[in-house]
Write an enzyme that holds these catalytic residues in place. Sequence first.
Site, PDB file in Angstrom:
ATOM      1  N   THR A  47      -5.626  27.529  11.952  1.00 48.81           N
ATOM      2  CA  THR A  47      -4.441  28.593  12.067  1.00 48.81           C
ATOM      3  C   THR A  47      -4.849  29.544  10.960  1.00 48.81           C
ATOM      4  O   THR A  47      -4.579  30.902  11.070  1.00 48.81           O
ATOM      5  CB  THR A  47      -3.322  27.714  11.449  1.00 48.81           C
ATOM      6  OG1 THR A  47      -3.119  26.726  12.393  1.00 48.81           O
ATOM      7  CG2 THR A  47      -2.040  28.701  11.134  1.00 48.81           C
ATOM      8  N   ASN A 103      -5.935  24.779  24.761  1.00 48.72           N
ATOM      9  CA  ASN A 103      -5.182  23.519  24.291  1.00 48.72           C
ATOM     10  C   ASN A 103      -4.232  22.870  25.173  1.00 48.72           C
ATOM     11  O   ASN A 103      -4.140  21.468  25.153  1.00 48.72           O
ATOM     12  CB  ASN A 103      -4.971  23.895  22.897  1.00 48.72           C
ATOM     13  CG  ASN A 103      -3.596  24.912  22.823  1.00 48.72           C
ATOM     14  OD1 ASN A 103      -3.973  25.772  23.032  1.00 48.72           O
ATOM     15  ND2 ASN A 103      -2.430  24.442  22.550  1.00 48.72           N
ATOM     16  N   GLN A 130     -10.620  23.751  20.474  1.00 43.43           N
ATOM     17  CA  GLN A 130     -10.805  22.576  21.311  1.00 43.43           C
ATOM     18  C   GLN A 130     -12.084  22.594  22.007  1.00 43.43           C
ATOM     19  O   GLN A 130     -12.273  21.961  23.032  1.00 43.43           O
ATOM     20  CB  GLN A 130      -9.597  22.838  22.431  1.00 43.43           C
ATOM     21  CG  GLN A 130      -8.027  22.617  21.989  1.00 43.43           C
ATOM     22  CD  GLN A 130      -7.889  21.494  21.370  1.00 43.43           C
ATOM     23  OE1 GLN A 130      -8.459  20.331  21.735  1.00 43.43           O
ATOM     24  NE2 GLN A 130      -6.541  21.300  20.570  1.00 43.43           N
ATOM     25  N   SER A 184     -11.247  23.638  13.416  1.00 42.86           N
ATOM     26  CA  SER A 184     -10.319  22.820  12.731  1.00 42.86           C
ATOM     27  C   SER A 184     -11.246  21.507  12.820  1.00 42.86           C
ATOM     28  O   SER A 184     -11.563  20.905  13.938  1.00 42.86           O
ATOM     29  CB  SER A 184      -9.080  22.660  13.123  1.00 42.86           C
ATOM     30  OG  SER A 184      -8.265  23.255  12.449  1.00 42.86           O
ATOM     31  N   THR A 243      -9.816  26.537  -5.029  1.00 39.80           N
ATOM     32  CA  THR A 243     -10.624  25.655  -5.473  1.00 39.80           C
ATOM     33  C   THR A 243     -10.895  24.866  -3.964  1.00 39.80           C
ATOM     34  O   THR A 243     -10.262  24.528  -3.150  1.00 39.80           O
ATOM     35  CB  THR A 243     -10.293  24.644  -6.479  1.00 39.80           C
ATOM     36  OG1 THR A 243     -10.183  25.246  -7.673  1.00 39.80           O
ATOM     37  CG2 THR A 243     -11.265  23.608  -6.759  1.00 39.80           C
ATOM     38  N   CYS A 280       2.133  21.568  18.370  1.00 36.22           N
ATOM     39  CA  CYS A 280       2.748  22.264  17.355  1.00 36.22           C
ATOM     40  C   CYS A 280       4.132  22.861  17.992  1.00 36.22           C
ATOM     41  O   CYS A 280       4.882  23.157  17.308  1.00 36.22           O
ATOM     42  CB  CYS A 280       1.799  23.368  16.875  1.00 36.22           C
ATOM     43  SG  CYS A 280       0.038  23.307  17.518  1.00 36.22           S
TER      44      CYS A 280
HETATM   45  N1  PMP Z   1      -6.112  26.743  18.022  1.00 38.42           N
HETATM   46  C1  PMP Z   1      -6.162  25.611  19.103  1.00 38.42           C
HETATM   47  C2  PMP Z   1      -6.639  25.926  20.141  1.00 38.42           C
HETATM   48  C3  PMP Z   1      -5.285  24.582  18.600  1.00 38.42           C
HETATM   49  O1  PMP Z   1      -5.390  23.505  19.440  1.00 38.42           O
HETATM   50  C4  PMP Z   1      -4.838  24.217  17.355  1.00 38.42           C
HETATM   51  C5  PMP Z   1      -4.351  22.779  16.880  1.00 38.42           C
HETATM   52  N2  PMP Z   1      -3.235  22.423  17.820  1.00 38.42           N
HETATM   53  C6  PMP Z   1      -5.042  25.433  16.330  1.00 38.42           C
HETATM   54  C7  PMP Z   1      -5.800  26.218  16.624  1.00 38.42           C
HETATM   55  C8  PMP Z   1      -4.429  25.165  15.008  1.00 38.42           C
HETATM   56  O2  PMP Z   1      -5.164  24.114  14.229  1.00 38.42           O
HETATM   57  P1  PMP Z   1      -4.813  23.729  12.823  1.00 38.42           P
HETATM   58  O3  PMP Z   1      -3.273  23.169  12.907  1.00 38.42           O
HETATM   59  O4  PMP Z   1      -5.675  22.673  12.323  1.00 38.42           O
HETATM   60  O5  PMP Z   1      -4.776  24.815  11.809  1.00 38.42           O
END
Ligand code: PMP
Length: 353
Positions: free
Chosen positions: A73, A132, A156, A174, A211, A297
């Site tokens: 994100t 995703n 993904q 991530s 940090t 999300c």
């Molecule tokens: N991009 C994609 C394609 C995702 O599937 C996700 C998590 N669902 C994210 C970004 C965001 O990742 P995070 O919540 O770990 O920041």
Amino acid sequence: MPSHYFDHAATTPVDPRVLREMLPYFSESYGNPHSIHEPGQRARAAVERARRQVAALIGAEDPHQIVFTSGATESNQWALRLFPGGTVSPFEHSSVREPALRLGYRIAPASGPEIQWPEAPGPLVSLMKVGNELGTIFAPEALCGQGFAVHCDATQAVGKVPFEVAAIDFVSLSAHKFYGPKGVGALYLREGLAEPFVIGGGQEEGRRGGTLNVPGIAGMGLAAEFAAEERDEAARQAEACRAALLEALRPLSDWRVHGSAPASPFILSLGFLGIEGQPLVVELDHLGFAVSSGAACSSTMTEPSPVLEAMGIEEAWRPGTLRISFGKANTPASADALGKAVYTCVEKIRNLE
Ligand code: PMP
């Protein structure tokens, strides 16, 4: 033990080997990697090792091109904010789509998975590697070398399908999507340099303040190594689970697989006519199966997914969407059991209506 958790696109469990790697950095090796004393330098060594491991996972030439963040994100927003505007694909995760809309980026239209990029898309174009929601595999690398910068959300993709940074300028990751911890990720910067998005004490060579999350970063590094080594085997297993699940669903009527080839073997989006996805997720949860009706999300939102619409999935098929995403602990037998449970639940909900 075969797992009834089929929501690996939302998150994956931390690999026990990764957890073991992380633990000492919470306690014995708690130094701040920016301190010059020995405890600090020990933490620093773990961070730099992880930087090399993450660079290797995506084929980055120089570990210096990797900057650790709090996750995809943050990485996505950072990349978008580096430019005054541009165009993003209509299939992006909300962590690209929402900031893009606020920052005045355009959203390209699509017909099926084919994106109609404008003639002059602006200084930055963003296209994910794997969707995703539907698992569609896109080709962000094909956009490079056309006079604009390219950002790819590869969240993904890594550890799942072949992916190399090639000539892409910015890549977001991530750790928790590939058996690493939550709350840690990375942004790949081809040029190695960028205006910081999080400003602070000059960490990460002035590129990202704060940090460093040493245990998380050490865990992400080792998870990256396993993701590369175990990708092909994991993909074969996912294919076998997918086949078992589809076979179990065969007797059911009025359902289909959403999306189009090529797709990640790890994500399967199904559509069921005449029902809603959310009650189906709840029914399956009662039977012990964890799946999703879309992106985790946004699964509490009731609006229809803009991704399904952009992909051209007809309105009647959109509400009854189920996203099943496979992972290492799933077996064809557990996928068969899920398929049978889906059959039972869909029939039950249809008979109620
Ligand atoms: N991009 C994609 C394609 C995702 O599937 C996700 C998590 N669902 C994210 C970004 C965001 O990742 P995070 O919540 O770990 O920041």
